[in-house]
Design an enzyme around this catalytic site. Sequence first.
Site, PDB file in Angstrom:
ATOM      1  N   ASP A  20       0.828  -1.212   0.000  1.00 36.21           N
ATOM      2  CA  ASP A  20       0.000   0.000   0.000  1.00 36.21           C
ATOM      3  C   ASP A  20       0.866   1.269   0.000  1.00 36.21           C
ATOM      4  O   ASP A  20       1.995   1.252   0.490  1.00 36.21           O
ATOM      5  CB  ASP A  20      -0.897  -0.044   1.243  1.00 36.21           C
ATOM      6  CG  ASP A  20      -2.075   0.903   1.136  1.00 36.21           C
ATOM      7  OD1 ASP A  20      -2.311   1.451   0.039  1.00 36.21           O
ATOM      8  OD2 ASP A  20      -2.750   1.094   2.153  1.00 36.21           O
TER       9      ASP A  20
ATOM     10  N   ARG B 296       0.136   7.695  -2.558  1.00 39.16           N
ATOM     11  CA  ARG B 296       0.667   8.768  -1.709  1.00 39.16           C
ATOM     12  C   ARG B 296       2.148   9.015  -1.975  1.00 39.16           C
ATOM     13  O   ARG B 296       2.625  10.136  -1.924  1.00 39.16           O
ATOM     14  CB  ARG B 296       0.432   8.417  -0.232  1.00 39.16           C
ATOM     15  CG  ARG B 296      -0.979   8.788   0.223  1.00 39.16           C
ATOM     16  CD  ARG B 296      -1.357   8.079   1.485  1.00 39.16           C
ATOM     17  NE  ARG B 296      -1.559   6.657   1.240  1.00 39.16           N
ATOM     18  CZ  ARG B 296      -1.624   5.743   2.199  1.00 39.16           C
ATOM     19  NH1 ARG B 296      -1.453   6.091   3.442  1.00 39.16           N
ATOM     20  NH2 ARG B 296      -1.844   4.487   1.887  1.00 39.16           N
TER      21      ARG B 296
ATOM     22  N   HIS C   8       2.549   3.411  -8.952  1.00 45.04           N
ATOM     23  CA  HIS C   8       2.371   1.975  -9.219  1.00 45.04           C
ATOM     24  C   HIS C   8       3.574   1.416  -9.993  1.00 45.04           C
ATOM     25  O   HIS C   8       4.011   0.305  -9.757  1.00 45.04           O
ATOM     26  CB  HIS C   8       1.081   1.732 -10.009  1.00 45.04           C
ATOM     27  CG  HIS C   8      -0.153   2.055  -9.210  1.00 45.04           C
ATOM     28  ND1 HIS C   8      -0.340   1.607  -7.920  1.00 45.04           N
ATOM     29  CD2 HIS C   8      -1.259   2.792  -9.509  1.00 45.04           C
ATOM     30  CE1 HIS C   8      -1.503   2.052  -7.464  1.00 45.04           C
ATOM     31  NE2 HIS C   8      -2.079   2.774  -8.407  1.00 45.04           N
TER      32      HIS C   8
ATOM     33  N   THR D  60     -10.748  -7.240  -5.565  1.00 44.08           N
ATOM     34  CA  THR D  60     -12.042  -7.189  -6.263  1.00 44.08           C
ATOM     35  C   THR D  60     -12.643  -5.780  -6.146  1.00 44.08           C
ATOM     36  O   THR D  60     -13.461  -5.387  -6.972  1.00 44.08           O
ATOM     37  CB  THR D  60     -13.013  -8.247  -5.669  1.00 44.08           C
ATOM     38  OG1 THR D  60     -12.916  -8.219  -4.233  1.00 44.08           O
ATOM     39  CG2 THR D  60     -12.670  -9.641  -6.143  1.00 44.08           C
TER      40      THR D  60
ATOM     41  N   TRP E 136     -11.585  -2.535  -8.857  1.00 44.54           N
ATOM     42  CA  TRP E 136     -12.224  -2.223 -10.142  1.00 44.54           C
ATOM     43  C   TRP E 136     -12.917  -0.865 -10.090  1.00 44.54           C
ATOM     44  O   TRP E 136     -13.158  -0.240 -11.131  1.00 44.54           O
ATOM     45  CB  TRP E 136     -13.270  -3.291 -10.507  1.00 44.54           C
ATOM     46  CG  TRP E 136     -12.694  -4.626 -10.847  1.00 44.54           C
ATOM     47  CD1 TRP E 136     -12.767  -5.753 -10.076  1.00 44.54           C
ATOM     48  CD2 TRP E 136     -11.980  -5.009 -12.031  1.00 44.54           C
ATOM     49  NE1 TRP E 136     -12.129  -6.805 -10.702  1.00 44.54           N
ATOM     50  CE2 TRP E 136     -11.639  -6.376 -11.913  1.00 44.54           C
ATOM     51  CE3 TRP E 136     -11.580  -4.317 -13.181  1.00 44.54           C
ATOM     52  CZ2 TRP E 136     -10.932  -7.072 -12.887  1.00 44.54           C
ATOM     53  CZ3 TRP E 136     -10.876  -5.017 -14.167  1.00 44.54           C
ATOM     54  CH2 TRP E 136     -10.569  -6.366 -14.004  1.00 44.54           C
TER      55      TRP E 136
ATOM     56  N   LEU F 134      10.883 -20.591  -4.553  1.00 45.94           N
ATOM     57  CA  LEU F 134       9.955 -19.627  -3.929  1.00 45.94           C
ATOM     58  C   LEU F 134       8.620 -19.682  -4.662  1.00 45.94           C
ATOM     59  O   LEU F 134       8.596 -19.630  -5.897  1.00 45.94           O
ATOM     60  CB  LEU F 134      10.537 -18.211  -4.032  1.00 45.94           C
ATOM     61  CG  LEU F 134       9.658 -17.083  -3.489  1.00 45.94           C
ATOM     62  CD1 LEU F 134       9.750 -17.005  -1.969  1.00 45.94           C
ATOM     63  CD2 LEU F 134      10.064 -15.732  -4.065  1.00 45.94           C
TER      64      LEU F 134
ATOM     65  N   ARG G 140       1.932  -4.851   6.091  1.00 50.68           N
ATOM     66  CA  ARG G 140       1.197  -3.810   5.365  1.00 50.68           C
ATOM     67  C   ARG G 140       2.027  -2.538   5.396  1.00 50.68           C
ATOM     68  O   ARG G 140       2.395  -2.042   6.462  1.00 50.68           O
ATOM     69  CB  ARG G 140      -0.178  -3.553   5.991  1.00 50.68           C
ATOM     70  CG  ARG G 140      -0.934  -2.484   5.221  1.00 50.68           C
ATOM     71  CD  ARG G 140      -2.392  -2.390   5.550  1.00 50.68           C
ATOM     72  NE  ARG G 140      -3.024  -1.576   4.521  1.00 50.68           N
ATOM     73  CZ  ARG G 140      -4.257  -1.702   4.100  1.00 50.68           C
ATOM     74  NH1 ARG G 140      -5.047  -2.602   4.613  1.00 50.68           N
ATOM     75  NH2 ARG G 140      -4.741  -0.910   3.155  1.00 50.68           N
TER      76      ARG G 140
ATOM     77  N   SER H 272      -8.356  -5.084   4.913  1.00 53.39           N
ATOM     78  CA  SER H 272      -8.757  -4.880   3.520  1.00 53.39           C
ATOM     79  C   SER H 272      -9.098  -6.171   2.772  1.00 53.39           C
ATOM     80  O   SER H 272      -8.703  -6.339   1.618  1.00 53.39           O
ATOM     81  CB  SER H 272      -7.676  -4.095   2.759  1.00 53.39           C
ATOM     82  OG  SER H 272      -7.490  -2.838   3.335  1.00 53.39           O
TER      83      SER H 272
HETATM   84  C1  FPP Z   1      -1.959   0.265  -3.182  1.00 56.87           C
HETATM   85  O1  FPP Z   1      -1.493   1.581  -3.348  1.00 56.87           O
HETATM   86  C2  FPP Z   1      -1.514  -0.575  -4.263  1.00 56.87           C
HETATM   87  C3  FPP Z   1      -2.327  -1.187  -5.189  1.00 56.87           C
HETATM   88  C4  FPP Z   1      -3.792  -1.050  -5.212  1.00 56.87           C
HETATM   89  C5  FPP Z   1      -1.797  -2.015  -6.224  1.00 56.87           C
HETATM   90  C6  FPP Z   1      -0.492  -2.676  -5.928  1.00 56.87           C
HETATM   91  C7  FPP Z   1       0.114  -2.929  -7.223  1.00 56.87           C
HETATM   92  C8  FPP Z   1       1.412  -2.851  -7.551  1.00 56.87           C
HETATM   93  C9  FPP Z   1       2.512  -2.652  -6.589  1.00 56.87           C
HETATM   94  C10 FPP Z   1       1.815  -2.971  -8.939  1.00 56.87           C
HETATM   95  C11 FPP Z   1       1.123  -4.048  -9.753  1.00 56.87           C
HETATM   96  C12 FPP Z   1       1.443  -5.419  -9.325  1.00 56.87           C
HETATM   97  C13 FPP Z   1       2.102  -6.339 -10.059  1.00 56.87           C
HETATM   98  C14 FPP Z   1       2.193  -7.748  -9.573  1.00 56.87           C
HETATM   99  C15 FPP Z   1       2.729  -6.029 -11.338  1.00 56.87           C
HETATM  100  P1  FPP Z   1      -2.583   2.723  -3.412  1.00 56.87           P
HETATM  101  O2  FPP Z   1      -2.813   3.078  -4.818  1.00 56.87           O
HETATM  102  O3  FPP Z   1      -3.833   2.311  -2.684  1.00 56.87           O
HETATM  103  O4  FPP Z   1      -1.862   3.876  -2.648  1.00 56.87           O
HETATM  104  P2  FPP Z   1      -2.558   5.010  -1.772  1.00 56.87           P
HETATM  105  O5  FPP Z   1      -3.277   4.306  -0.641  1.00 56.87           O
HETATM  106  O6  FPP Z   1      -1.396   5.815  -1.313  1.00 56.87           O
HETATM  107  O7  FPP Z   1      -3.477   5.757  -2.675  1.00 56.87           O
END
Ligand code: FPP
Length: 257
Positions: free
Chosen positions: A33, A37, A50, A79, A82, A144, A197, A205
């Site tokens: 997570d 931010r 990301h 889920t 989306w 792994l 986390r 979550s």
């Molecule tokens: C949370 O950060 C992260 C996600 C919803 C997606 C996690 C995905 C990746 C690290 C990349 C894709 C994965 C692979 C396997 C290629 P957030 O967007 O909720 O951050 P925020 O809470 O600061 O807004």
Amino acid sequence: MTATVNGAAALVKNELSPLPPGRVPKHVAIIMDGNGRWAKQRGLPRTEGHRQGVENLRRILNASAREGVKILTIYAFSTENWSRPKVEVQMLMRLLEMFIDRELSSLHENGVQIRHIGEMDGVHPRMQKKIREACEFTKNNTRLILNVAFNYGGRKEILQAVKRIVREGIPEDQVTEDLISRYMYTGDLPDPDLIIRTSGELRVSNFLIWQGSYAEYYVTPTFWPDFDDAEFHKALEVYASRHRRFGQTDEQVHNPA
Ligand code: FPP
């Protein structure tokens, strides 16, 4: 210690004190997570967060193998995700696709077995194919196991287990906790020992809500793109220092009957 450019990786690795023998968690799960931010702090679009998140996944995958973790479960897309803005959902899909395209052969060479946990319903057929092929290609690797929780929801996982159990007409007296565990997506794997986390949120979550019942939780304020080898090692050290009691008293744990 100041790291030289060439020796940087080796020095960082050497600086990490070894974990006590037998105290490395076998199964680590991560809620990655804070990408959004991380980007916002730098005046960048969320998608850049990301992108950096994927870079960091590569780093933590290497660290996991090096530390002796046998199963790593990552929350890549829930889920509920989306409902994010369309452009962000598209970007997350693209990143997963690119991750498979670019990393598959190196993951395979490094003995990583890729598995998918979650539902395929609603996932683009091209993406479904890519995920299935990656799992098939790496299925005999043993160093792994990388469980990618993609289109994953813990309640959905329990729901599909219950439906399958009912559909198969399993008699009530055979429905045990062990049986339900076997009907989870992680059916043949041990429960996570440690769930990390990043970004400081104190929430589960909908992640591994059945399997995580007795897991140790570790929450750090660090955003996922900044969660490096040293931070990962610190999480493992904290885990190693915890006393897991599984509902028993300390005395029972130390003097089993
Ligand atoms: C949370 O950060 C992260 C996600 C919803 C997606 C996690 C995905 C990746 C690290 C990349 C894709 C994965 C692979 C396997 C290629 P957030 O967007 O909720 O951050 P925020 O809470 O600061 O807004």
